[in-house]
Each structure stands twice: as C-alpha cells, then as structure tokens.
Design an enzyme around this catalytic site. Structure first.
Site, mmCIF file in Angstrom:
data_model
loop_
_atom_site.group_PDB
_atom_site.id
_atom_site.type_symbol
_atom_site.label_atom_id
_atom_site.label_comp_id
_atom_site.label_asym_id
_atom_site.label_seq_id
_atom_site.Cartn_x
_atom_site.Cartn_y
_atom_site.Cartn_z
ATOM 1 N N GLU A 1 0.193 -10.095 0.827
ATOM 2 C CA GLU A 1 -1.097 -10.565 1.357
ATOM 3 C C GLU A 1 -2.041 -10.952 0.211
ATOM 4 O O GLU A 1 -2.797 -11.917 0.312
ATOM 5 C CB GLU A 1 -1.719 -9.493 2.252
ATOM 6 C CG GLU A 1 -0.947 -9.360 3.579
ATOM 7 C CD GLU A 1 -1.452 -8.243 4.463
ATOM 8 O OE1 GLU A 1 -1.491 -7.084 3.979
ATOM 9 O OE2 GLU A 1 -1.814 -8.507 5.619
ATOM 10 N N GLY B 1 0.929 -5.487 1.659
ATOM 11 C CA GLY B 1 -0.343 -5.830 1.038
ATOM 12 C C GLY B 1 -0.159 -6.638 -0.234
ATOM 13 O O GLY B 1 -1.013 -7.471 -0.589
ATOM 14 N N ALA C 1 0.828 -1.203 0.000
ATOM 15 C CA ALA C 1 0.000 0.000 0.000
ATOM 16 C C ALA C 1 0.863 1.252 0.000
ATOM 17 O O ALA C 1 2.032 1.217 0.372
ATOM 18 C CB ALA C 1 -0.880 -0.008 1.241
ATOM 19 N N GLU D 1 5.416 -4.384 7.305
ATOM 20 C CA GLU D 1 4.557 -3.431 8.021
ATOM 21 C C GLU D 1 5.104 -3.064 9.393
ATOM 22 O O GLU D 1 4.974 -1.931 9.847
ATOM 23 C CB GLU D 1 3.142 -4.005 8.171
ATOM 24 C CG GLU D 1 2.321 -4.007 6.899
ATOM 25 C CD GLU D 1 2.528 -5.259 6.047
ATOM 26 O OE1 GLU D 1 3.568 -5.946 6.219
ATOM 27 O OE2 GLU D 1 1.670 -5.550 5.207
HETATM 28 C C1 LIG Z 1 11.962 -2.347 -1.691
HETATM 29 C C2 LIG Z 1 11.275 -1.050 -2.107
HETATM 30 C C3 LIG Z 1 9.890 -1.320 -2.590
HETATM 31 C C4 LIG Z 1 12.076 -0.402 -3.253
HETATM 32 O O1 LIG Z 1 13.346 -0.034 -2.797
HETATM 33 P P1 LIG Z 1 14.293 0.889 -3.706
HETATM 34 O O2 LIG Z 1 14.390 0.296 -5.047
HETATM 35 O O3 LIG Z 1 15.544 1.102 -2.927
HETATM 36 O O4 LIG Z 1 13.512 2.250 -3.904
HETATM 37 P P2 LIG Z 1 13.086 3.325 -2.827
HETATM 38 O O5 LIG Z 1 13.957 4.509 -2.976
HETATM 39 O O6 LIG Z 1 12.968 2.737 -1.483
HETATM 40 O O7 LIG Z 1 11.618 3.676 -3.317
HETATM 41 C C5 LIG Z 1 11.407 4.375 -4.537
HETATM 42 C C6 LIG Z 1 10.336 5.407 -4.315
HETATM 43 O O8 LIG Z 1 9.100 4.731 -4.013
HETATM 44 C C7 LIG Z 1 8.583 5.188 -2.784
HETATM 45 N N1 LIG Z 1 7.918 4.047 -2.130
HETATM 46 C C8 LIG Z 1 8.368 2.790 -2.056
HETATM 47 N N2 LIG Z 1 7.490 2.012 -1.420
HETATM 48 C C9 LIG Z 1 6.460 2.808 -1.101
HETATM 49 C C10 LIG Z 1 5.226 2.597 -0.428
HETATM 50 N N3 LIG Z 1 4.860 1.376 0.006
HETATM 51 N N4 LIG Z 1 4.406 3.649 -0.256
HETATM 52 C C11 LIG Z 1 4.754 4.876 -0.696
HETATM 53 N N5 LIG Z 1 5.907 5.151 -1.349
HETATM 54 C C12 LIG Z 1 6.731 4.123 -1.541
HETATM 55 C C13 LIG Z 1 9.793 5.689 -1.997
HETATM 56 O O9 LIG Z 1 9.414 6.605 -1.023
HETATM 57 C C14 LIG Z 1 10.628 6.310 -3.117
HETATM 58 O O10 LIG Z 1 10.086 7.565 -3.463
HETATM 59 P P3 LIG Z 1 10.767 8.920 -2.972
HETATM 60 O O11 LIG Z 1 12.208 8.816 -3.316
HETATM 61 O O12 LIG Z 1 10.550 8.964 -1.487
HETATM 62 O O13 LIG Z 1 10.029 9.992 -3.689
HETATM 63 C C15 LIG Z 1 11.269 -0.086 -0.914
HETATM 64 O O14 LIG Z 1 10.835 1.173 -1.336
HETATM 65 C C16 LIG Z 1 10.388 -0.515 0.202
HETATM 66 O O15 LIG Z 1 10.782 -1.330 1.010
HETATM 67 N N6 LIG Z 1 9.189 0.066 0.273
HETATM 68 C C17 LIG Z 1 8.290 -0.110 1.397
HETATM 69 C C18 LIG Z 1 7.510 -1.370 1.244
HETATM 70 C C19 LIG Z 1 6.516 -1.509 2.357
HETATM 71 O O16 LIG Z 1 6.764 -1.176 3.498
HETATM 72 N N7 LIG Z 1 5.354 -2.045 2.021
HETATM 73 C C20 LIG Z 1 4.283 -2.252 2.950
HETATM 74 C C21 LIG Z 1 3.373 -1.106 2.952
HETATM 75 S S1 LIG Z 1 2.049 -1.294 4.087
HETATM 76 C C22 LIG Z 1 0.963 -2.346 3.289
HETATM 77 O O17 LIG Z 1 1.227 -2.784 2.230
HETATM 78 C C23 LIG Z 1 -0.313 -2.596 3.963
HETATM 79 C C24 LIG Z 1 -1.292 -3.188 3.285
HETATM 80 C C25 LIG Z 1 -2.595 -3.539 3.743
HETATM 81 C C26 LIG Z 1 -3.073 -2.851 4.939
HETATM 82 C C27 LIG Z 1 -4.457 -3.272 5.170
HETATM 83 C C28 LIG Z 1 -4.977 -2.555 6.293
HETATM 84 C C29 LIG Z 1 -6.299 -3.119 6.691
HETATM 85 C C30 LIG Z 1 -6.714 -2.455 7.949
HETATM 86 C C31 LIG Z 1 -7.922 -3.101 8.522
HETATM 87 C C32 LIG Z 1 -8.166 -2.678 9.936
HETATM 88 C C33 LIG Z 1 -8.578 -1.301 10.011
HETATM 89 C C34 LIG Z 1 -8.772 -0.863 11.406
HETATM 90 C C35 LIG Z 1 -8.766 0.616 11.376
HETATM 91 C C36 LIG Z 1 -9.160 1.167 12.642
HETATM 92 C C37 LIG Z 1 -9.034 2.667 12.582
HETATM 93 O O18 LIG Z 1 -9.098 3.247 11.500
HETATM 94 O O19 LIG Z 1 -8.859 3.238 13.637
#
Ligand SMILES: CC(C)(COP(=O)(O)OP(=O)(O)OC[C@H]1O[C@@H](n2cnc3c(N)ncnc32)[C@H](O)[C@@H]1OP(=O)(O)O)[C@@H](O)C(=O)NCCC(=O)NCCSC(=O)/C=C/CCCCCCCCCCCCC(=O)O
Length: 721
Positions: free
Chosen positions: A99, A96, A56, A119
């Site tokens: 998942e 996600g 996400a 996460e």
């Molecule tokens: C490995 C990477 C993907 C890539 O690494 P690399 O090649 O080195 O490149 P980067 O420089 O890191 O990234 C390039 C640019 O991309 C941006 N980037 C990367 N990933 C993301 C991301 N996930 N989101 C946003 N931006 C991202 C990064 O910033 C760079 O841009 P810039 O230079 O900054 O401009 C590496 O990037 C990496 O590891 N990324 C993170 C991956 C990650 O952490 N993924 C998990 C994300 S969380 C998720 O997926 C969750 C999903 C589902 C959630 C479901 C929730 C359900 C809730 C239900 C219950 C609700 C209750 C609520 C109650 C209430 O409201 O109170």
C-alpha cells in the site's frame, strides 16, 4: 535525492515491536523534510536487508493499542508529494508495504521480488486505501483477484499487470534512483492513483455480482473475502474519498468479527509448530537434519502415487517400487498422469519437472535398487504384518544411515520399528490424500526415533512445501484419534433419528469442507470396515453372543458395518450414506433406501426416533472431538493446542476462520464446552467420548486461562515428551 528507508520491513525483529506506528512518525517526518528541502528533487523509498516490507505487525491487530490507522496518512502524504517518489521493491512488498508502494508515483521491482495484499488471509482487507488504489492501477478483475485471494505475485506478473513500472535483475535501488532522476520535472498528476478513475468494464455490475457469488461459495462462512469485494465495489461506485470511508468501515467490521483473530492465531500457530520438541527435549537447536539426495516410495496406490509426485515436484530423485509388474505399470501410468497435470500448472511446463529422466524418477520391482537411497517412504495398505515384512527387508537392504518412514494413519510405529535393526531411524509420516495436494504431514516419533530422524522428516516436509507437525505415537495419532469420536457421534445421531444429509449440512454450515458422511462416502466405507474387522469389532472374529450395539461395555453402532455388508462402500460403488449417479459418481443425493433402512434399524433395536436439532448435532460432534484433543494434550501426544489446530486446518478441512478445534473451544468458552459434555454424557453414559476429560475440567477449575497458557497447567511432564 532523498532516500527514505521503510523501517517496517525487517523480519522478524521489527514485527515483534509493533512497528507501524513507530515507523509512521519517522516516515512522515522524513517525507515532510524532503518536500520542504529545495535541494531534494526526488525521493526513493526502499526497505532494509533486501526486503521492502512484509506489512504491519500482525500481532498489533489484536493488541489493545492498534497501530494500523497511522498508515493511510503516510500513503496520502507520499502520493501528494510535489517531488517524484519511487519505490524500490526488493524481497517482498506485502500488505501495508504494498500500500505504501501504491502511494508512490513509480515502482521499480527486483525480478525476484514478490508482491501481494494478503490481509484477506488474516481476516482483514487492505485497509490503508489499498482496495481503492489497486483497482485504479491494474483494473478491477486483477485487483479483485489479488485482494480476495491474498496471493503473492512474482515481479514478472506484476510488470504484466502494470503494478510495477520496471523490473531489474541487478541493483534495484540504483535502478529506482535512475528512474527518479529521469522523471524529475515530469507532471505527477497522472501518477497519483487516487486521482485516476477505475478502468471501466462493459459489464461491471454483472462482474462484481458473479465475483461475490464465487467468493461466498469458496469462503464457507469466512467474511473477509466478501467484504473485500464490497470494498472494491465501492471503488467502482464512489469517488476516492468516499471509497476510502467505506473501506475503513468494512475494515472495522472485520477487525471486530472474531474471524480476524482466529485467522491471525492460525498464522502464528503454523509457524509455532515448526519449532518442534521431542522426547528428552531435542529440537532444532540440538538436532540437524540429514540431507535427502535420493528417496524411495514403496507402493503405488493412491497414497504412494501422490507421495512420488510430491517428491518429484520438490526435485528429489525417486525410486518408485511395486510388488509386481502389473501393479508397477498401473502405478507408473497414474504417476505420469499426475506429473503431467502438475507440470501444466507450473510456470515453466514439463521441463521444470524433468520426470522423464530415469535418474530423477525410476520405476522398479527390485528392492535391491533401494540400497543407496537416503530415505524410504513405505506406502502400502494398512496391514501390520505386511508393513513389518517390508521394514525387515528394508533394514537389510538400505544403507546404514537411511531413514525409514511409514505412511500410516493409525498403526503403531514402535511395532513397525521392531521389525528392523535400526528403530532409531524409523518414523511415521502420515500424508493426507491426495498427497501431492494436501498440505499436512503428521510426523510421528516412536519410542526409539532419534532427534535426527525427526529433524530430517521436518526438513522433508518443508522441501515438499508441507506443514510438518511432530506428534507422539498412539492409535490414530492426533488427527484420526480426534476424528474417531466425531464420526462416532455422527453415526449415533443417525441411530437416534437424524439423517446423513442433516448432519452433513450442520457441519458444512459450520464451515467444514465436507461433512462426515460425504467424507466417508468419498474415502470409502470399506477402509474403516477392514480396520474394525482387524480390531475384532465386527466380522468373523467377533465373539458369538456379542450384543449388536455394544463392544467392551461401550455403545457401538453397527450401522457402517451393515452398509458394507450390503456392498455400499460409498462413491466407488455408487451407494453409501448417499446414492450417486453411478459407481464412481460424485454427486451425492439423499437416498430413500437408506432412510427406510434407518427406520427399520431403529424398529429392530427398539430405538425411539426423535428430532435432533442443529445445536445438538454440532455440539455432540465438535465437543467430543475437542474432548479427545484435551486427552491428547494431557497425555503429551502433542506439544500444544496449536499443533492440534494446525493439523485440523491443514488435514481435515476445519474452517480456518474458526482457528482450529482447540482455538474454537477457547472462543466458545471452556465452561460451556464442559457443561455441554457433562449434559450429553449423562444422557449417554455408555459413550466414553462424551465424558469430560480431566484436563478440560482442570482448566475450567483454574478459571479457563488463555490457550497459550494451557500446557503450563499439566501437573506432570508426560512420558511422551
Ligand atoms: C512472506 C513472509 C513475509 C516471509 O515468509 P518466510 O520467509 O517463510 O518467513 P516466516 O517464517 O513466515 O516469517 C518469519 C518470522 O516473521 C514473522 N512475521 C512475518 N510476517 C509478519 C507480520 N506481518 N507480522 C508479524 N510477524 C510476522 C513470522 O511470524 C516469523 O516469526 P516466528 O517464527 O513466528 O517467530 C511471511 O512471513 C508472510 O507472508 N508474512 C505475512 C505478511 C502479511 O500478511 N502482511 C500483511 C500484514 S497486514 C498489513 O500489512 C496491514 C497494513 C495496514 C493496515 C491499515 C489499517 C488501517 C485501518 C483503518 C481503519 C480503522 C478502523 C478501525 C475501527 C476499529 O478500530 O474498530
């Protein structure tokens, strides 16, 4: 065959547009259509541009319109499909993204793909049923490891764990389609993870209890790992639907804890500092790095050994130089030992490091061998005269384009550069000990340092897998300059009535890896003593008649000097602020001798001992450090608060879940920080570090804007930028 592309895999464009919600609808529609169409026999889900999905959009979690909730229904929809759904995983499947893959009935991955549930690293847990499905697929120990560490695992490991069904070297999508065709007509029930029981362990309860103790110990107050364990525990104790309800509840707790915001801020801050800016506005867009095909390291003490190890690990050929054969042999032994250990940790073992090959790692006492290197890192001890002598020599021996780096923690880069004929190629590279482990590299430009030199040092940081942060030149640069008032307050607190163990405890409870006194004992009290003697603050050069507790009209504590005079240098001598089991011992125990010494010291100087509470300890140490941070920003030594925070998280053991000192200040509230500094400054008017900085005052006067706007309130562009 229906082919569904997950649109939330594009890095970075899609992330920036709050993708999870928008993509969910199209995803849902596609899947429903595929299920309803009798001509579709199977579904294959893949990403775009060679990446399955990085999960996400992290920014979405702190925006008022959250998108995450929409993912779980999609995962359920995929899993309940009556047609086999196969995930084709290329690049990354994270959060996600993984998942979604867990909802699929089969998973095929490219051999170079990486998978993980990161996460926890952004203060959350896998909230789209990941904590319930993964243990059912790969068992509790492996799932708990992935979920509580957030590590990315390579496809080969995923295959061993049973996370994927197949890995391929060639076209993943074709392989996934092949598998989908093969399994058409086979029962899907056994492939639906929500219907599977969690594999039993003979000692599940004890295992989970121990896991909780372990993550709590490592987390230093960070909530997410602990709640991850609780979510996985729910998978072992409850039916799937109830486990999902518990997961959602815990996710909600984390989302509102404040820690998630801090960790997500830290994620983006680390990426923001890669976009450096230097004097005259130079940046990546205007400066290209020079290639570093061969490097040299001068000095094989603790720092030099770690730096050589880092370079070898980055596959950069190194010439390691010492002043004489005795030091060289000692250094060589130590480097070889470090490299052996590193090789053991690496997948391919010693072969991958190739450090026995003299073309890759050469030890010498001959300066002339440095004639063809592209970059030199001088890592001798902190002595200006010695460093200048070496740089003078280097500018004669090294080829014209070679970059000359100095590993110093405080010394003036311009003065070192003045000893050369090429000040534009001189730059500070402040490594942190142990240099092959610590991620931070403070990169300090001097008055004449060229943008190319900065770009090359930043590129080197990347090659060494370090976080490079570009900062300006001043005594102590950013990290140590902010550390001085913090340590000073800690010592003043002892003078006033506290004890080392009390101060350390408060700061360790806050989340620091190690408190200031334990740190001082570890680093060696003699290091600071030498520097204070060089500055004329103590020792023979101190003017006769100087008051014991005052220097240049400001409060000064001679306590550390007095300890050094007693030979108490810390761990290395078995005594410092604490006592140790032996010289070189690591177990710190409160020392009654020191307690008596402190009482006598207070009597000698007529100091009335008082009880100092935890709040005062925390505020005086942290707010004086933060105050210095505002001074650094105002002087243009760093381009923004993110730089200071990244430095503190990666080099000084600042707890990441508190986002760094400047982020922490913004969460405490700038008016509160200011009011407390004012209060302490009134009580201690002879301590400049407690006097609120003008920039902090200004920000409060303009109603404390959000951290990302702070720099726009600086009235003048600093000469340093
Ligand atoms: C490995 C990477 C993907 C890539 O690494 P690399 O090649 O080195 O490149 P980067 O420089 O890191 O990234 C390039 C640019 O991309 C941006 N980037 C990367 N990933 C993301 C991301 N996930 N989101 C946003 N931006 C991202 C990064 O910033 C760079 O841009 P810039 O230079 O900054 O401009 C590496 O990037 C990496 O590891 N990324 C993170 C991956 C990650 O952490 N993924 C998990 C994300 S969380 C998720 O997926 C969750 C999903 C589902 C959630 C479901 C929730 C359900 C809730 C239900 C219950 C609700 C209750 C609520 C109650 C209430 O409201 O109170």
């Amino acid at each position: 065959m229906f082919h569904a592309q997950i649109p939330f895999d594009r890095i970075p464009h899609q992330f920036k547009s709050g993708l999870l919600c928008r993509s969910s609808q199209s995803e849902k529609d596609g899947l429903k259509k595929a299920d309803a169409d009798p001509s579709v026999k199977a579904v294959m889900i893949c990403g775009e541009n060679g990446k399955f999905s990085a999960g996400a959009d992290i920014r979405g979690f702190s925006s008022p319109k959250r998108h995450g909730v929409a993912l779980s229904p999609i995962v359920s929809l995929i899993e309940s499909s009556e047609k086999p759904v196969v995930a084709a995983i290329e690049g990354v499947a994270l959060g996600g993204g993984l998942e979604v893959a867990l909802g699929c009935h089969y998973r095929v991955a490219h051999a170079k793909a990486r998978m993980g549930l990161p996460e926890v690293t952004i203060g959350l847990l896998p909230g789209a049923e990941g904590t319930q499905r993964l243990p059912r697929l790969i068992g509790v120990p492996a799932a708990l490891d992935m979920i509580t560490t957030g590590k990315h695992i390579p496809a080969t490991e995923a295959l061993k764990l049973g996370l994927v069904d197949e890995i391929v070297e060639e076209n993943t999508i074709e392989a996934a389609i092949r598998l989908a065709n093969k399994v058409i007509g086979q029962p899907l029930e056994p492939r639906r993870l929500s219907l599977k029981p969690v594999p039993k362990l003979p000692n599940m309860e004890a295992f989970l209890r121990e896991a909780l103790v372990k993550v709590k110990r490592q987390a230093r107050g960070c909530l997410a790992p602990e709640l991850c364990v609780q979510a996985v525990r729910a998978a072992t104790e409850r039916p799937f639907a109830e486990g999902v309800r518990r997961e959602r509840e815990l996710f909600g707790l984390l989302l509102s804890s404040g820690q998630a915001q801090a960790l997500q801020y830290a994620f983006f801050a680390e990426r923001a500092v890669r976009r450096w800016a230097a004097p005259g506005g130079a940046s990546w867009s205007s400066a290209a790095p020079q290639p570093v095909r061969k490097a040299a390291v001068i000095g094989l003490g603790t720092m030099g050994r770690g730096i050589v190890t880092s370079l070898v690990k980055a596959n950069i050929p190194v010439v390691a130089l010492e002043q004489d054969l005795e030091y060289l042999n000692k250094g060589r032994k130590a480097v070889m030992l470090l490299l052996e250990r590193e090789a053991m940790k690496m997948e391919g073992g010693a072969q991958t490091l190739d450090f026995h090959n003299p073309a890759r790692l050469q030890f010498t006492v001959d300066f002339d061998l440095l004639c063809d290197v592209d970059l030199v890192i001088e890592a001798v001890f902190e002595n200006m005269a010695l460093k200048k002598e070496i740089f003078h020599k280097l500018s004669k021996i090294c080829k014209p384009g070679a970059l000359l780096c100095t590993n110093t923690s405080a010394l003036n880069i311009d003065e070192i550069a003045s000893a050369t004929n090429r000040p534009q190629q001189v730059i500070g590279t402040h490594f942190f000990s142990p240099a092959h482990v610590m991620r931070l590299l403070e990169i300090i430009y001097g008055r004449h340092t060229s943008p190319t030199a900065i770009a090359t040092a930043m590129q080197l940081a990347k090659a060494l897998k370090k976080v490079g942060v570009v900062v300006g030149n001043c005594f102590g640069f950013v990290g140590n300059r902010m550390m001085f008032p913090y340590v000073q307050q800690a010592v003043f607190l002892l003078e006033e009535g506290s004890r080392p163990e009390a101060v350390d405890q408060v700061l360790e409870d806050f989340g620091f890896k190690i408190g200031p006194f334990r740190m001082s004992d570890l680093a060696g009290l003699d290091v600071g003593w030498r520097s204070r003697k060089e500055q004329g603050l103590t020792g023979p050069s101190l003017a006769a008649g100087t008051p014991a507790r005052q220097r240049h009209g400001q409060r000064y504590s001679p306590l550390p000097d007095l300890l050094c005079e007693q030979g108490r240098f810390g761990q290395k001598t078995g005594k410092g602020w604490y006592q140790y089991e032996r010289a070189g011992g690591r177990t710190a125990t409160p020392d009654p001798w020191l307690h008596d010494f402190l009482s006598q010291y207070r009597d000698t100087h007529g100091i009335q001992s008082r009880f100092i509470d935890q709040e005062e300890i925390l505020e005086r140490c942290l707010f004086s450090l933060i105050n210095e941070g505002f001074a650094i920003l105002a002087e243009g030594i760093a381009s923004g608060p993110e730089h200071l925070d990244v430095i503190y998280i990666n080099g000084y053991g600042w707890p990441k879940h508190r986002g760094g000192p400047m982020f922490y200040a913004s969460t405490v509230g700038l008016p509160r920080v200011l009011a407390k500094l004012q209060k302490y400054s009134e009580a201690h008017p002879d301590v400049p570090g407690l006097r609120p900085n003008a920039f902090l005052k200004k920000l409060v006067a303009v109603r404390s804007p959000p951290l990302k706007e702070w720099m726009s309130y600086l009235s003048h562009q600093s000469p340093k930028l």
